[in-house]
Design an enzyme around this catalytic site. Structure first.
Site, mmCIF file in Angstrom:
data_model
loop_
_atom_site.group_PDB
_atom_site.id
_atom_site.type_symbol
_atom_site.label_atom_id
_atom_site.label_comp_id
_atom_site.label_asym_id
_atom_site.label_seq_id
_atom_site.Cartn_x
_atom_site.Cartn_y
_atom_site.Cartn_z
ATOM 1 N N GLY A 55 0.886 -1.164 0.000
ATOM 2 C CA GLY A 55 0.000 0.000 0.000
ATOM 3 C C GLY A 55 0.918 1.206 0.000
ATOM 4 O O GLY A 55 1.802 1.303 -0.850
ATOM 5 N N GLU A 56 0.759 2.057 0.968
ATOM 6 C CA GLU A 56 1.666 3.192 1.127
ATOM 7 C C GLU A 56 2.204 3.190 2.555
ATOM 8 O O GLU A 56 1.430 3.293 3.510
ATOM 9 C CB GLU A 56 0.905 4.497 0.870
ATOM 10 C CG GLU A 56 1.105 5.052 -0.511
ATOM 11 C CD GLU A 56 2.569 5.336 -0.834
ATOM 12 O OE1 GLU A 56 2.976 5.062 -1.971
ATOM 13 O OE2 GLU A 56 3.326 5.814 0.053
ATOM 14 N N SER A 57 3.526 3.082 2.671
ATOM 15 C CA SER A 57 4.111 3.014 4.010
ATOM 16 C C SER A 57 3.838 4.286 4.819
ATOM 17 O O SER A 57 3.701 4.244 6.039
ATOM 18 C CB SER A 57 5.612 2.757 3.903
ATOM 19 O OG SER A 57 6.207 3.666 3.000
ATOM 20 N N CYS A 83 6.199 -5.370 0.418
ATOM 21 C CA CYS A 83 6.290 -4.065 -0.236
ATOM 22 C C CYS A 83 6.234 -2.919 0.798
ATOM 23 O O CYS A 83 7.196 -2.759 1.532
ATOM 24 C CB CYS A 83 5.220 -3.969 -1.318
ATOM 25 S SG CYS A 83 5.694 -2.811 -2.592
ATOM 26 N N ARG A 112 12.834 3.460 -0.878
ATOM 27 C CA ARG A 112 11.441 3.511 -1.354
ATOM 28 C C ARG A 112 11.384 3.884 -2.837
ATOM 29 O O ARG A 112 12.146 4.725 -3.299
ATOM 30 C CB ARG A 112 10.640 4.564 -0.577
ATOM 31 C CG ARG A 112 10.349 4.192 0.840
ATOM 32 C CD ARG A 112 9.494 5.272 1.486
ATOM 33 N NE ARG A 112 8.181 5.347 0.902
ATOM 34 C CZ ARG A 112 7.534 6.483 0.659
ATOM 35 N NH1 ARG A 112 8.090 7.647 0.924
ATOM 36 N NH2 ARG A 112 6.328 6.463 0.131
ATOM 37 N N ILE A 138 5.181 -3.625 -7.583
ATOM 38 C CA ILE A 138 4.332 -2.459 -7.806
ATOM 39 C C ILE A 138 4.943 -1.264 -7.065
ATOM 40 O O ILE A 138 4.897 -1.203 -5.839
ATOM 41 C CB ILE A 138 2.887 -2.708 -7.304
ATOM 42 C CG1 ILE A 138 2.307 -3.975 -7.962
ATOM 43 C CG2 ILE A 138 2.002 -1.497 -7.590
ATOM 44 C CD1 ILE A 138 0.985 -4.433 -7.389
ATOM 45 N N ARG A 139 5.526 -0.375 -7.820
ATOM 46 C CA ARG A 139 6.226 0.770 -7.230
ATOM 47 C C ARG A 139 7.039 0.303 -6.002
ATOM 48 O O ARG A 139 6.905 0.812 -4.893
ATOM 49 C CB ARG A 139 5.224 1.847 -6.825
ATOM 50 C CG ARG A 139 5.848 3.224 -6.823
ATOM 51 C CD ARG A 139 4.801 4.302 -6.691
ATOM 52 N NE ARG A 139 5.446 5.583 -6.552
ATOM 53 C CZ ARG A 139 5.150 6.452 -5.607
ATOM 54 N NH1 ARG A 139 4.225 6.209 -4.716
ATOM 55 N NH2 ARG A 139 5.785 7.594 -5.559
ATOM 56 N N HIS A 178 4.953 -8.707 -4.254
ATOM 57 C CA HIS A 178 3.631 -9.047 -3.711
ATOM 58 C C HIS A 178 3.329 -10.537 -3.842
ATOM 59 O O HIS A 178 2.564 -10.938 -4.736
ATOM 60 C CB HIS A 178 2.550 -8.254 -4.461
ATOM 61 C CG HIS A 178 2.552 -6.803 -4.130
ATOM 62 N ND1 HIS A 178 1.734 -6.246 -3.168
ATOM 63 C CD2 HIS A 178 3.295 -5.787 -4.620
ATOM 64 C CE1 HIS A 178 1.966 -4.950 -3.082
ATOM 65 N NE2 HIS A 178 2.906 -4.640 -3.945
ATOM 66 N N GLU A 180 1.372 -12.368 -2.260
ATOM 67 C CA GLU A 180 -0.059 -12.669 -2.066
ATOM 68 C C GLU A 180 -0.836 -12.696 -3.379
ATOM 69 O O GLU A 180 -1.934 -13.252 -3.439
ATOM 70 C CB GLU A 180 -0.689 -11.660 -1.092
ATOM 71 C CG GLU A 180 -0.871 -10.245 -1.610
ATOM 72 C CD GLU A 180 0.431 -9.459 -1.703
ATOM 73 O OE1 GLU A 180 1.491 -9.971 -1.306
ATOM 74 O OE2 GLU A 180 0.388 -8.318 -2.193
HETATM 75 N N1 GLN Z 1 5.630 2.887 -2.849
HETATM 76 C C1 GLN Z 1 4.999 2.359 -1.673
HETATM 77 C C2 GLN Z 1 5.608 2.939 -0.397
HETATM 78 O O1 GLN Z 1 6.534 3.623 -0.413
HETATM 79 C C3 GLN Z 1 5.083 0.856 -1.656
HETATM 80 C C4 GLN Z 1 4.321 0.276 -2.831
HETATM 81 C C5 GLN Z 1 3.597 -1.003 -2.535
HETATM 82 O O2 GLN Z 1 3.399 -1.386 -1.391
HETATM 83 N N2 GLN Z 1 3.143 -1.653 -3.571
HETATM 84 O O3 GLN Z 1 5.135 2.708 0.658
#
Ligand code: GLN
Length: 197
Positions: A55-57, A83, A112, A138-139, A178, A180
């Site tokens: 997600g987003e840390s 991630c 990151r 994913i990113r 990921h 999962e």
């Molecule tokens: N770019 C996200 C972050 O910095 C991590 C991306 C992800 O969890 N798929 O938290």
């Protein structure tokens, strides 16, 4: 250790449902009678281990702090972070936003968004110590250094993409991709380490 027979999934945002589905499949494959607990507040913390999804840390930090569980999560003996979850486990991170904090449980340094923007996301087949899998990035963050007690579980070329650290009785597993989304192998491994020792 007295078991609750519950595994938590930090459930603010990100790929929560995917982790729950894969975890339930892994419980079945291992014939474990364990339930998933969605974790958002203190009352959800009677768990044997925690999965921190991607997600987003920055969001995971902010919301867990707002709900008063950020510090409490540091006491959970088994944590699997994917991630953004891997970022949450790291002792040190690069390219953090101002005020961003991590749990600092694993002796790894993580950069990151090191593979580029969301549109630079990709997937590929990789070898892991658990078997060959399709890995979805994913990113994704890059795990740039690991401490001497950290064991590598998977690499992609020169990059470490999954690793684990055992500290006394605690175990932390980090994956920059990921699992999962494509495999139950990592969830099964995590659960075996908790319940089948
Ligand atoms: N770019 C996200 C972050 O910095 C991590 C991306 C992800 O969890 N798929 O938290």
């Amino acid at each position: 250790m007295k078991f609750h027979n519950k595994i938590g999934v930090l459930a603010y945002h990100g790929d929560v449902i995917e982790h729950i589905t894969t975890a339930n499949e892994a419980f079945q494959n291992l014939s474990l009678s364990v339930q998933i607990q969605e974790v958002r507040t203190k009352k959800d913390l009677g768990i044997d281990g925690l999965i921190i999804p991607g997600g987003e840390s920055t969001v995971l930090h902010k919301l867990s702090r707002r709900e008063g569980i950020f510090e409490l999560m540091k006491q959970i003996p088994f944590i699997f972070g994917t991630c953004a979850g891997a970022i949450m486990l790291a002792k040190k991170i690069y390219h953090k936003t101002s005020g961003q904090k991590t749990l600092q449980l694993m002796d790894i340094e993580v950069d990151r968004n090191a593979y580029g923007r969301q549109t630079d996301s990709f997937e590929k087949k990789v070898h892991t110590t658990l078997g060959d899998i399709q890995a979805v990035f994913i990113r994704a963050p890059r795990i740039i250094t690991i401490g001497k007690n950290v064991k590598v579980l998977a690499r992609d070329a020169d990059n470490i993409i999954a690793c684990e650290e055992k500290c006394d009785e605690n175990l932390y597993i980090a994956a920059s991709f990921h699992p999962e989304l494509t495999t139950t192998l990592f969830h099964e491994y995590f659960f075996r380490r908790i319940y089948q020792r």
